[in-house]
Design a protein around this motif. Sequence first.
Motif, PDB file in Angstrom:
ATOM      1  N   PRO A  91       0.756  -1.147   0.068  1.00  0.00           N
ATOM      2  CA  PRO A  91       0.100  -0.143   0.075  1.00  0.00           C
ATOM      3  C   PRO A  91       0.777   1.226   0.066  1.00  0.00           C
ATOM      4  O   PRO A  91       1.885   1.183   0.373  1.00  0.00           O
ATOM      5  N   PRO A  92       0.264   2.494  -0.467  1.00  0.00           N
ATOM      6  CA  PRO A  92       0.956   3.507  -0.525  1.00  0.00           C
ATOM      7  C   PRO A  92       0.692   4.283   0.856  1.00  0.00           C
ATOM      8  O   PRO A  92       0.340   3.647   1.823  1.00  0.00           O
ATOM      9  N   ARG A  93       1.616   5.470   1.193  1.00  0.00           N
ATOM     10  CA  ARG A  93       1.447   6.006   2.485  1.00  0.00           C
ATOM     11  C   ARG A  93       0.227   6.538   2.934  1.00  0.00           C
ATOM     12  O   ARG A  93      -0.287   7.156   1.981  1.00  0.00           O
ATOM     13  N   PHE A  94      -0.286   6.299   4.209  1.00  0.00           N
ATOM     14  CA  PHE A  94      -1.465   6.914   4.628  1.00  0.00           C
ATOM     15  C   PHE A  94      -1.234   7.038   6.071  1.00  0.00           C
ATOM     16  O   PHE A  94      -0.765   6.522   6.724  1.00  0.00           O
ATOM     17  N   ASP A  95      -1.991   8.163   6.709  1.00  0.00           N
ATOM     18  CA  ASP A  95      -2.003   8.359   8.205  1.00  0.00           C
ATOM     19  C   ASP A  95      -3.322   7.259   8.633  1.00  0.00           C
ATOM     20  O   ASP A  95      -3.961   6.909   7.774  1.00  0.00           O
ATOM     21  N   TYR A  96      -3.021   7.147   9.730  1.00  0.00           N
ATOM     22  CA  TYR A  96      -4.066   5.964  10.385  1.00  0.00           C
ATOM     23  C   TYR A  96      -4.732   6.783  11.412  1.00  0.00           C
ATOM     24  O   TYR A  96      -3.940   7.070  12.612  1.00  0.00           O
ATOM     25  N   PHE A  97      -6.031   6.614  11.697  1.00  0.00           N
ATOM     26  CA  PHE A  97      -6.609   7.171  13.037  1.00  0.00           C
ATOM     27  C   PHE A  97      -7.712   6.151  13.343  1.00  0.00           C
ATOM     28  O   PHE A  97      -8.573   5.766  12.568  1.00  0.00           O
ATOM     29  N   GLU A 122     -11.031  16.256   6.307  1.00  0.00           N
ATOM     30  CA  GLU A 122     -10.246  15.843   5.123  1.00  0.00           C
ATOM     31  C   GLU A 122     -10.894  15.729   3.753  1.00  0.00           C
ATOM     32  O   GLU A 122     -10.333  15.370   2.923  1.00  0.00           O
ATOM     33  N   LEU A 157     -12.094   2.839   6.949  1.00  0.00           N
ATOM     34  CA  LEU A 157     -11.824   1.521   7.061  1.00  0.00           C
ATOM     35  C   LEU A 157     -12.482   0.665   8.030  1.00  0.00           C
ATOM     36  O   LEU A 157     -12.589   1.033   9.271  1.00  0.00           O
ATOM     37  N   ALA A 158     -13.261  -0.338   7.455  1.00  0.00           N
ATOM     38  CA  ALA A 158     -14.071  -1.212   8.078  1.00  0.00           C
ATOM     39  C   ALA A 158     -13.427  -2.319   8.301  1.00  0.00           C
ATOM     40  O   ALA A 158     -12.449  -2.606   9.191  1.00  0.00           O
ATOM     41  N   ARG A 179      -5.261  10.039   1.963  1.00  0.00           N
ATOM     42  CA  ARG A 179      -4.344  10.547   2.879  1.00  0.00           C
ATOM     43  C   ARG A 179      -4.682  10.163   4.099  1.00  0.00           C
ATOM     44  O   ARG A 179      -3.519   9.877   4.900  1.00  0.00           O
ATOM     45  N   LEU A 180      -5.777   9.623   4.523  1.00  0.00           N
ATOM     46  CA  LEU A 180      -5.976   9.078   5.686  1.00  0.00           C
ATOM     47  C   LEU A 180      -6.882   7.956   5.974  1.00  0.00           C
ATOM     48  O   LEU A 180      -7.892   8.038   5.270  1.00  0.00           O
ATOM     49  N   ASP A 215     -10.063   4.232  10.744  1.00  0.00           N
ATOM     50  CA  ASP A 215     -10.620   2.824  11.297  1.00  0.00           C
ATOM     51  C   ASP A 215     -11.736   2.642  12.284  1.00  0.00           C
ATOM     52  O   ASP A 215     -11.831   3.638  13.423  1.00  0.00           O
TER      53      ASP A 215
END
Lengths: 168, 275
Positions: free
Chosen positions: B3-9, B24, B31-32, B49-50, B53
């Motif tokens: 996967p490419p880069r992304f932020d995760y929250f 955003e 993300l489920a 970009r983000l 979850d």
Amino acid sequence: MPRLNGERRHRIAFTLDGKPVSGEAEPRLLLSDFLRHVIGETGTHVGCEQGICGACTVEIDGRPSRSCLTLAVQVEGAEIRTVAGLAAGPETLCVLQEAFRARHGLQCGFCTGGILVSLNALFRDKPEASEAEIREVLSGHLCRCTGYVSIMEAALAAQKRLSGKTHA
Amino acid sequence: MKPPRFDYFAPQSSAEALAALAEEGGEAFILAGGQSLLPLLTMRLARPRLLIDIMRIEEWREIRLEGGAIRIGAGVRQAELESFPGLARHQPLLALALPFVGHPQTRSRGTVCGSIAFADPSAELPLALLALEGQVHLRSRQRARSLAAADFFTGTMASARAEDEVIEAVSFPVAGEGCGYAFREVTRRGGDFAIAAFAAFVDERSARLGVGGVADRPFLRFMPRPGTKDLDEALDAFAFDLEAREDLHASARYRRELVRRLGRLALEEAERCRA
Ligand SMILES: Cc1cc2nc3c(=O)[nH]c(=O)nc-3n(C[C@@H](O)[C@H](O)[C@H](O)COP(=O)(O)OP(=O)(O)OC[C@H]3O[C@@H](n4cnc5c(N)ncnc54)[C@H](O)[C@@H]3O)c2cc1C
Ligand code: FES
Ligand code: FES
């Protein structure tokens, strides 16, 4: 958990085969790669990385799942079980593994770890699983060597031995 | 690929998730279960970009029987619905359709609402929601609204959901007295997406047939009751009106033939189950 920056690595901790582990991961790191490259546990194999082949199957909180369709950051605090945790020790095999060896349930072994994880969970949660249920679980795995007949035989043999016994 | 880069929250409250989504714009993805999104990311067909979850949000993890419907929250996994006590009694069509959704190893993670959000034209749960005339409950930071399934699905992987909205829950009406249900599908291998899928629903007054995998989205139509002589003609008309897709797996003509034959079988089976 705060928002994790995609450019950085973050500490992830979970339980792996009963032991606490931790390591650093960028948010985009797949659980399959985290297990293999960060922890160094290479029992979990990677085939398609698209969820199709099943080689990477591990248990996440008690349910067999694709580690290639899960991010390492998603399993913070979770309980992960892999094929490496099936046998009691490095020199022994569990009943399922023994049956696969005795019945030629594997050839190259690439798919085998994932299949064992799925069947182990099935026979633990549903010892009386029917042949159709075993087949349904196996439908989540591709094997390019055996043609599945010997896998099915090994599964049934293991189920027979396990019934009446407590399961590892 | 990776996967490419992304932020995760991974927020614990719906308010935080909705705020992040609003801020955003189109750059954040929900993300489920990840069973459709992760393959898109590894193939780099999506570059958010983000990722937000939503699986740690307790208030969305509930299955509830309310107002004659089963309401399934955004965080409910397909396997959890499959093992919901009495599912086959509350809504037989769901119990019939769920085993066709991927494999046990994907249902363990994939969510019900995620499948509705993804809106794959061959997917079983969107078809079941449409056939039962269920509802999609959407929420953004600003507002909440509910849409009928028929208004929600707008095309291949396209829906009426706005960028800042989450599917907070979906509701499937529970089975009524004297209703019969059937589900059928054709695939190359077990667990594959359907070449064509059929959901039939028959009650005292009417018969309905939902068809997935044939057009760009699932469609539902009232049908003559099984056993009446107009059924063949109605199935034939439905088969043509769907403007069947043609792909690697099946020709449009084959799909039309499936509508005629399996459509009839599904309706007949639903009629038998009514008794
Ligand atoms: C090998 C394999 C076989 C499969 N076979 C089938 C099959 O036969 N039939 C079938 O229907 N599916 C099948 N699938 C897909 C199914 O498993 C997914 O679970 C489902 O399509 C998506 O649900 P998810 O929870 O995994 O969503 P995710 O992958 O997390 O998300 C999918 C998309 O929906 C969005 N989204 C998710 N939840 C929400 C929400 N609550 N609100 C707004 N947007 C949201 C995400 O942003 C993303 O764009 C298969 C998958 C695999 C890997
Ligand atoms: S590597 Fe995960 S399913 Fe193939
Ligand atoms: S034993 Fe080689 S892929 Fe299954």
